[in-house]
Scaffold this motif. Structure first.
Motif, PDB file in Angstrom:
ATOM      1  N   PRO A 144      24.716   7.308  91.765  1.00 21.06           N
ATOM      2  CA  PRO A 144      24.403   6.376  91.053  1.00 21.06           C
ATOM      3  C   PRO A 144      24.020   5.012  91.013  1.00 21.06           C
ATOM      4  O   PRO A 144      23.101   4.752  90.636  1.00 21.06           O
ATOM      5  CB  PRO A 144      25.195   6.297  90.358  1.00 21.06           C
ATOM      6  CG  PRO A 144      26.445   7.764  90.312  1.00 21.06           C
ATOM      7  CD  PRO A 144      26.238   7.938  91.893  1.00 21.06           C
ATOM      8  N   ASN A 145      24.265   4.453  92.115  1.00 22.70           N
ATOM      9  CA  ASN A 145      24.197   3.135  92.074  1.00 22.70           C
ATOM     10  C   ASN A 145      22.775   2.679  93.326  1.00 22.70           C
ATOM     11  O   ASN A 145      22.800   2.331  94.098  1.00 22.70           O
ATOM     12  CB  ASN A 145      24.721   2.627  92.820  1.00 22.70           C
ATOM     13  CG  ASN A 145      25.710   3.328  93.988  1.00 22.70           C
ATOM     14  OD1 ASN A 145      25.559   3.681  95.156  1.00 22.70           O
ATOM     15  ND2 ASN A 145      27.406   1.866  94.072  1.00 22.70           N
ATOM     16  N   GLY A 146      21.731   4.660  94.045  1.00 19.82           N
ATOM     17  CA  GLY A 146      20.671   3.904  95.228  1.00 19.82           C
ATOM     18  C   GLY A 146      21.684   4.274  95.903  1.00 19.82           C
ATOM     19  O   GLY A 146      20.711   4.229  96.801  1.00 19.82           O
ATOM     20  N   ASP A 147      22.754   4.400  96.392  1.00 22.17           N
ATOM     21  CA  ASP A 147      22.848   4.285  98.040  1.00 22.17           C
ATOM     22  C   ASP A 147      23.187   5.532  98.578  1.00 22.17           C
ATOM     23  O   ASP A 147      22.337   6.015  99.863  1.00 22.17           O
ATOM     24  CB  ASP A 147      24.405   4.330  98.529  1.00 22.17           C
ATOM     25  CG  ASP A 147      25.003   2.807  98.224  1.00 22.17           C
ATOM     26  OD1 ASP A 147      23.873   2.020  97.473  1.00 22.17           O
ATOM     27  OD2 ASP A 147      26.346   2.528  97.664  1.00 22.17           O
ATOM     28  N   VAL A 148      22.660   6.890  98.097  1.00 20.94           N
ATOM     29  CA  VAL A 148      21.795   8.386  98.081  1.00 20.94           C
ATOM     30  C   VAL A 148      20.590   8.686  97.652  1.00 20.94           C
ATOM     31  O   VAL A 148      21.434   8.696  95.676  1.00 20.94           O
ATOM     32  CB  VAL A 148      23.278   9.431  98.190  1.00 20.94           C
ATOM     33  CG1 VAL A 148      22.517  10.718  98.623  1.00 20.94           C
ATOM     34  CG2 VAL A 148      24.080   8.650  99.889  1.00 20.94           C
ATOM     35  N   HIS A 283      19.835  12.168  90.439  1.00 17.79           N
ATOM     36  CA  HIS A 283      21.115  11.182  89.836  1.00 17.79           C
ATOM     37  C   HIS A 283      20.151  11.375  88.670  1.00 17.79           C
ATOM     38  O   HIS A 283      18.636  10.686  88.543  1.00 17.79           O
ATOM     39  CB  HIS A 283      21.840  10.018  90.392  1.00 17.79           C
ATOM     40  CG  HIS A 283      23.100   9.483  89.028  1.00 17.79           C
ATOM     41  ND1 HIS A 283      22.719   8.713  87.991  1.00 17.79           N
ATOM     42  CD2 HIS A 283      23.900  10.630  88.681  1.00 17.79           C
ATOM     43  CE1 HIS A 283      23.081   8.687  87.177  1.00 17.79           C
ATOM     44  NE2 HIS A 283      24.405   9.470  87.358  1.00 17.79           N
ATOM     45  N   ALA A 284      20.705  11.625  87.371  1.00 17.26           N
ATOM     46  CA  ALA A 284      19.288  10.614  86.503  1.00 17.26           C
ATOM     47  C   ALA A 284      18.910  10.068  85.921  1.00 17.26           C
ATOM     48  O   ALA A 284      17.579   9.482  85.572  1.00 17.26           O
ATOM     49  CB  ALA A 284      20.676  11.300  85.003  1.00 17.26           C
ATOM     50  N   ARG A 285      20.161   9.337  86.356  1.00 20.99           N
ATOM     51  CA  ARG A 285      19.183   7.443  86.674  1.00 20.99           C
ATOM     52  C   ARG A 285      17.731   7.233  87.305  1.00 20.99           C
ATOM     53  O   ARG A 285      17.051   6.634  86.657  1.00 20.99           O
ATOM     54  CB  ARG A 285      20.133   6.411  87.013  1.00 20.99           C
ATOM     55  CG  ARG A 285      20.140   4.868  87.004  1.00 20.99           C
ATOM     56  CD  ARG A 285      20.926   4.596  87.295  1.00 20.99           C
ATOM     57  NE  ARG A 285      20.676   2.608  87.587  1.00 20.99           N
ATOM     58  CZ  ARG A 285      21.311   1.623  88.512  1.00 20.99           C
ATOM     59  NH1 ARG A 285      22.378   2.516  89.288  1.00 20.99           N
ATOM     60  NH2 ARG A 285      20.883   0.815  88.467  1.00 20.99           N
TER      61      ARG A 285
END
Length: 305
Positions: A144-148, A283-285
């Motif tokens: 969700p926070n873009g780390d993966v 992730h949907a984000r």
DNA sequence: TCACCCAGTATCATAAGCAA
DNA sequence: TTGCTTATGATACTGGGTGA
């Protein structure tokens, strides 16, 4: 209170235009406002900064020392804003310096990574890749926070906040050394059942399910499967297979990778077993993120069904 | 929680005046 | 004469209060 909160950021556009054209009238013309409106905007800027900012001299509006001091940071900030707004729907792989983090197990890194790296070198020379291995729970927490950015593999526990797309399908095969004494052209069921096996269960993925299927197959024939070697990493396996009589059951893509590094042969399994499916998860984000969409398209196009 | 109303505020345009 | 500032009115926006 944050001082910036009380500043209408549109006024910075007036400031920027005034710096460039040196005239309230021409600034108004450029911004599509009337001259008095622009004058009023300048008055609000003056009130905010407590400085005249521009004074009339030699027939033009000349910037004060404070205006000159603010010129570069304001123009840089506006430039960044323009790029953020105008480029947000666009990803250019040729000019991008982005780093993508992709979670995949050791088999994925062995099978998929070489093709992806080669493709990136051709069409995205400035893009960096980071391949990492972690459990699906950790990956789901990091996405969700873009780390993966992307997870490659097969998982049944991804939540509703994630999308998935099938990247490719394959089948399981057996790998044995060339000249294996129990195999003559084809791998028979008695030869498979009587052989000693290597069990490959990496930390990440669905290989435990394969092990269960194989155990079930052996049980069906009243034979205990002998696992002489259990490994979580395939790095040294081709060498081991080529120098022993051990047999290993793996996805066909991995088996063919083994063939490139050691004198081993690939055989169809002497029984039916479900095919393997490899998915990519995100992730949907990041579903509509142009960079993530581009990354997904690369995997989908490089490894067609 | 949402829709509506209303008062206060901000912004803009027009007109007039002033300064270089 | 040109260009900037100021005064004034119209319009739009914002936030609080109220009722369904």
């Amino acid at each position: 209170m944050n001082k910036l909160y009380s500043l209408d950021l549109n006024l910075l556009l007036v400031f920027d235009a005034m710096l460039r054209v040196g005239s309230v009238s021409r600034t108004a013309e450029e911004m599509g406002l009337t001259q008095p409106s622009t004058s009023n905007a300048l008055a609000r800027l003056r009130n905010f900064f407590g400085d005249p900012l521009f004074v009339r001299s030699d027939g033009a509006m000349r910037p004060t020392p404070l205006a000159l001091q603010m010129a570069e940071p304001v123009q840089e900030a506006l430039g960044q804003l323009r790029r953020a707004i105008e480029d947000k729907r666009y990803f250019d792989p040729m000019t991008s310096c982005r780093r993508f983090s992709i979670c995949m197990n050791e088999m994925g890194q062995r099978v998929f990574l070489p093709k992806i790296v080669t493709r990136f070198a051709e069409i995205a020379p400035g893009v960096d890749l980071e391949a990492m291995e972690m459990t699906s729970q950790l990956a789901q927490a990091a996405m969700p926070n873009g780390d993966v950015d992307l997870v490659i593999g097969y998982f049944s526990d991804f939540g509703p906040s994630f999308f998935r797309q099938r990247v490719t399908t394959g089948h399981y095969v057996a790998v044995a050394r060339k000249g294996h004494p129990q195999i003559d052209g084809i791998l028979t069921l008695p030869a498979y059942l009587s052989a000693s096996h290597i069990s490959y269960v990496p930390a990440l993925g669905n290989h435990a399910a394969l092990e269960a299927l194989l155990a079930e197959e052996f049980m069906k024939h009243g034979v205990r499967r002998r696992v002489a070697l259990r490994v979580a990493n395939s790095l040294g396996i081709p060498k081991i297979i080529s120098s022993t009589d051990l047999i290993m059951t793996v996805p066909s893509v991995l088996a063919h990778a083994f063939c490139e590094t050691a004198p081993v042969q690939v055989f169809d399994l002497p029984f039916d077993i479900p095919h393997i499916e490899i998915f990519q998860y995100w992730h949907a984000r990041y579903h509509h993120d142009p960079a993530n969409q581009w990354l997904r398209a690369q995997f989908k196009s490089l490894f067609p069904d």
